[in-house]
Design an enzyme around this catalytic site. Structure first.
Site, PDB file in Angstrom:
ATOM      1  CB  VAL A 150     -62.044  13.973   7.894  1.00 52.28           C
ATOM      2  CG1 VAL A 150     -61.365  12.636   7.588  1.00 52.28           C
ATOM      3  CG2 VAL A 150     -63.458  13.977   7.334  1.00 52.28           C
TER       4      VAL A 150
ATOM      5  N   GLY B 281     -55.450  15.948   9.145  1.00 51.97           N
ATOM      6  CA  GLY B 281     -56.889  16.097   9.355  1.00 51.97           C
ATOM      7  C   GLY B 281     -57.407  17.224   8.489  1.00 51.97           C
ATOM      8  CE  LYS B 282     -57.924  21.224   4.188  1.00 52.64           C
ATOM      9  NZ  LYS B 282     -56.547  21.640   3.854  1.00 52.64           N
ATOM     10  N   GLY B 283     -61.182  19.910   8.024  1.00 54.67           N
ATOM     11  CA  GLY B 283     -62.564  20.178   8.376  1.00 54.67           C
ATOM     12  C   GLY B 283     -63.221  21.032   7.320  1.00 54.67           C
TER      13      GLY B 283
END
Ligand code: NAD
Length: 431
Positions: free
Chosen positions: A72, A117-119
């Site tokens: 994201v 962001g992040k995953g």
């Protein structure tokens, strides 16, 4: 092909809560930040891009399994997207959206030129072999390679991922794109371009903020009693730093038990014990204190450094420490926050207190971009300055507007993100 083992019901339940919490605090802090434009506010809550991938892996027994992964990209208003990748069975799109939003806030609070962001991959990594984990990481990297990049989106470790995971990601990215240098990802091992000082960065960041906060009230660490929940990377390094500064750690816990001595614990001995693979339950079996006991000890400083949601509406009245330093992410629920505020307990909020890790990640990226290698002392000195500036700005706004440090930290971050969005030439990620 093995069936997907996801529990969709659990997925939906989690979906609501984390992102709703993120949106609620952004809404309330936006009033202090003076943000009234509803479209601007919506932009600061909503991710710019969401990538969802289905990752096929051949397991060691020759069968195939499909995993769901996300990346994201919440905001690039202030710089490339920045944030970790977690491997956990409870990963859900909504949780990753919230975590990405919090990264936008965190990078803005400490004023580094990066976005959020992040995953995540919905997987129980304990059920995979090292070979399977490598295959999962490399295939995930292949599938998001066109979306990440040193000037676009820079992942890092998070829950259940580490420097080995980042080394695989960096190597695979170079194979797929031809772009080397390691700046596509931070948290790498030192041999693969990681930064000295990253291992202690989160604890040091919290320590610097706490030192500045104590100083602002004319106080210091000397003789202060400290309790720490969680004795891993963040908690154990914090114990070392506060002890070195003259404080006395009287209570610590891991996931099995608490170790308590009102006269002070031997931190070096506890660290050696943990490094040998010990669990605190084996030290204290005769007189076992619960893992949450440090939260309620008669100390001056409480450092939650384990899990989220530990200080709640049900137990916040039992906290005795006048200072709380949130090294863990989200250790205090909103109900507990209100109780602590009413009781005059000062909370140094997670988005400020545990941001040292992302600051040194930024330093790692800078070193990789410029082919430099900074000394540990240099990293620590720059981190100290960054954290003190961040604390000064947050405490000034909190005092001016008579709000908590948490609300002030969010408000400053939102003002910085809003200014970048409104500026004529906001940072735009190259695609
Ligand atoms: P870690 O895995 O190294 O250590 C976690 C520690 O918490 C372990 O000692 C574990 O035994 C203990 N623990 C687990 N459940 C517990 C419980 N119920 N009661 C007491 N202790 C318990 O993790 P870490 O990297 O130190 O991270 C800790 C927290 O700090 C997390 O919330 C993480 O998100 C946050 N954080 C860490 C970093 C970082 O750079 N390490 C950065 C930002 C935030």
């Amino acid at each position: 092909m093995r069936a997907r083992a996801d529990n969709e019901e659990e997925y939906e339940m989690e979906t609501e809560s984390a992102y709703a919490r993120f949106a609620a605090i952004v809404d309330s802090a936006s009033r202090i930040a003076g943000i009234t434009d509803p479209v601007l506010l919506e932009r600061m809550k909503t991710p710019e891009r969401i990538h969802e991938v289905s990752i096929p892996i051949t397991l060691d027994d020759g069968t195939q399994q499909l995993f769901t992964g996300y990346r994201v990209e919440h905001s690039s208003a202030r710089g490339p997207y920045k944030g970790g990748i977690r491997y956990h069975p409870n990963v859900s799109l909504d949780e990753v959206k919230a975590l990405a939003g919090w990264m936008t806030i965190k990078t803005a609070v400490v004023d580094i030129p990066m976005g959020g962001g992040k995953g995540g991959i919905k997987v129980d990594p304990r059920k995979l072999s090292v070979h399977e984990l490598e295959a999962l990481t490399r295939t995930y990297t292949d599938m998001i390679a066109r979306d990440i990049g040193p000037d676009v989106d820079i992942p890092a470790p998070d829950v259940n991922t580490d420097s080995q995971t980042m080394d695989w990601l960096s190597d695979e990215y170079e194979k797929v794109t031809g772009i080397g240098g390691g700046a596509v990802v931070t948290g790498k091992s030192i041999g693969h371009g990681g930064s000295l000082g990253r291992d202690t960065a989160t604890a040091q960041g919290g320590f610097e903020v706490l030192e500045a906060a104590l100083k602002s009230t004319g106080d210091s660490f000397g003789g202060k009693k400290v309790a720490i929940q969680g004795f891993g990377n963040a908690g154990a390094n914090a114990a070392v730093l506060v002890t070195r500064a003259g404080a006395i750690v009287t209570a610590v816990s891991d996931s099995t038990a608490a170790v308590i001595d009102p006269n002070g614990l031997d931190i070096d001995a506890l660290i050696s014990f943990k490094e040998r693979g010990g669990s605190f339950i084996d030290m204290v079996s005769a007189n076992k204190a619960s893992t949450e006991q440090p939260l309620f000890e008669p100390v001056d400083i409480l450092i939650p450094a384990a899990l989220e949601g530990q200080i709640t509406g049900a137990n916040a009245e039992r906290v005795q420490a006048p200072w709380i330093v949130e090294l863990a992410n989200g250790p205090t629920t909103p109900e507990a926050d209100a109780i602590l505020e009413r009781r005059g307990i000062t909370v140094l909020p997670d988005i400020l207190a545990n941001a040292g890790g992302v600051v040194v990640s930024y330093f790692e990226w800078l070193q990789n971009k410029h082919a430099e290698h900074w000394l540990r002392e240099e990293v620590e000195a720059r981190l100290a300055v960054t954290m003190r500036y961040a604390f000064d700005a947050v405490s000034k706004l909190a005092a001016e507007r008579h709000v908590s440090l948490r609300v002030a930290a969010y408000a400053i971050a939102l003002q910085r993100v809003a200014a970048a969005i409104r500026s004529e030439r906001p940072f735009a990620v190259p695609r």
